[in-house]
Design a protein around this motif. Structure first.
Motif, mmCIF file in Angstrom:
data_model
loop_
_atom_site.group_PDB
_atom_site.id
_atom_site.type_symbol
_atom_site.label_atom_id
_atom_site.label_comp_id
_atom_site.label_asym_id
_atom_site.label_seq_id
_atom_site.Cartn_x
_atom_site.Cartn_y
_atom_site.Cartn_z
ATOM 1 N N ASN A 136 0.809 -1.224 0.000
ATOM 2 C CA ASN A 136 0.000 0.000 0.000
ATOM 3 C C ASN A 136 0.845 1.279 0.000
ATOM 4 O OD1 ASN A 136 -2.613 1.494 0.345
ATOM 5 N ND2 ASN A 136 -1.429 2.211 2.111
ATOM 6 N N ILE B 156 -4.266 -6.383 -1.610
ATOM 7 C CA ILE B 156 -3.293 -5.527 -0.925
ATOM 8 C C ILE B 156 -2.682 -6.324 0.220
ATOM 9 C CG2 ILE B 156 -2.954 -3.444 0.490
ATOM 10 C CD1 ILE B 156 -5.364 -2.184 -0.927
ATOM 11 N N SER C 87 -0.006 -5.215 3.201
ATOM 12 C CA SER C 87 0.696 -4.048 3.721
ATOM 13 C C SER C 87 1.259 -4.323 5.099
ATOM 14 C CB SER C 87 -0.297 -2.878 3.808
ATOM 15 O OG SER C 87 0.250 -1.801 4.539
ATOM 16 N N ILE D 269 -5.650 0.005 6.406
ATOM 17 C CA ILE D 269 -5.972 -0.377 5.025
ATOM 18 C C ILE D 269 -7.488 -0.280 4.800
ATOM 19 C CG2 ILE D 269 -5.834 -2.211 3.295
ATOM 20 C CD1 ILE D 269 -3.137 -0.843 4.123
#
Ligand code: MG
Length: 218
Positions: free
Chosen positions: A12, A110, A112, A119
């Motif tokens: 991210n 995603i 991260s 997120i």
């Protein structure tokens, strides 16, 4: 020659959204210390809590006679709240080239090292094409051990996506290392904040300067 990836997973920070201002995080960490009764943390302790491993976290907590898990919970809560304010104010925002995700013919995810809740706050507030799967770290000491370069969350995301040959897109050495550990290719996106960033010994399969290069790779 396209390598026919069947999913694209993104880091991210520095890839989809701008990184969080370091001063915002340092201030949040200062607030976190205060919330657990430590009003005089040293600058070094505050910097340590930016990205501690379990032993450095324990060392700081022990020094103040407080519980490491409670300190870390407070640190993560403060970081989530501070980053949510940054997102809502538009200071932490998606890069313009995230529109390239709309042209990807495969599912996306995603993974991260930021908190899972952060997120979620990004997905709630920013225009990002449907992301099917997302993992940030748990706001616990366990979450510290599971973050990249450990491929723990990356492997969960790949499994959830049912992908056999996904591509991981990141902007850090830990992203390349995590992709290697998961046995998948990495694409490094070299944005302005990474112009001088050294990838010696951590060479990704691709280096790109914009997400706009992705549809062709996939
Ligand atoms: Mg990053």
């Amino acid at each position: 020659m396209a390598a026919s990836y069947d999913a694209v997973v993104f880091d991210n920070d520095g890839v989809l959204t701008t990184p969080t201002d370091r001063d915002v995080l340092l201030e949040a960490i200062h607030d976190a210390f205060e919330s657990v009764g430590v009003s005089n943390p040293s600058d070094e302790e505050i910097r340590t809590l930016l990205g501690p491993d379990r032993s450095s976290l324990r060392r700081v907590a022990d020094h103040h006679g407080i519980d490491a898990a409670a300190l870390w919970r407070a640190r993560e809560r403060a970081a989530i709240d501070a980053q949510r304010a940054e997102i809502e104010a538009g200071r932490k925002r998606v890069y313009e080239d995230v529109t390239a995700l709309e042209s990807l013919p495969v599912p996306t995810g995603i993974v991260s090292n930021n908190q899972h809740e952060t997120i979620e706050n990004i997905l709630d507030n920013c225009a990002l094409e449907p992301i099917e799967v997302w993992y940030g770290r748990e706001p616990t000491i366990e979450g510290i051990a599971r973050k990249k370069p450990t491929p723990y969350y990356l492997e969960l995301a790949i499994e959830d996506l049912g992908a056999r040959n996904p591509l991981y897109v990141g902007d850090s050495r830990v992203d390349v290392v995590a992709a290697d550990a998961a046995g998948i290719d990495a694409a490094f996106v070299r944005r302005d904040h990474r112009l001088e960033y050294d990838l010696t010994d951590h060479e990704p399969r691709y280096e790109i300067d914009s997400l706009e290069a992705l549809p062709e790779l996939v």
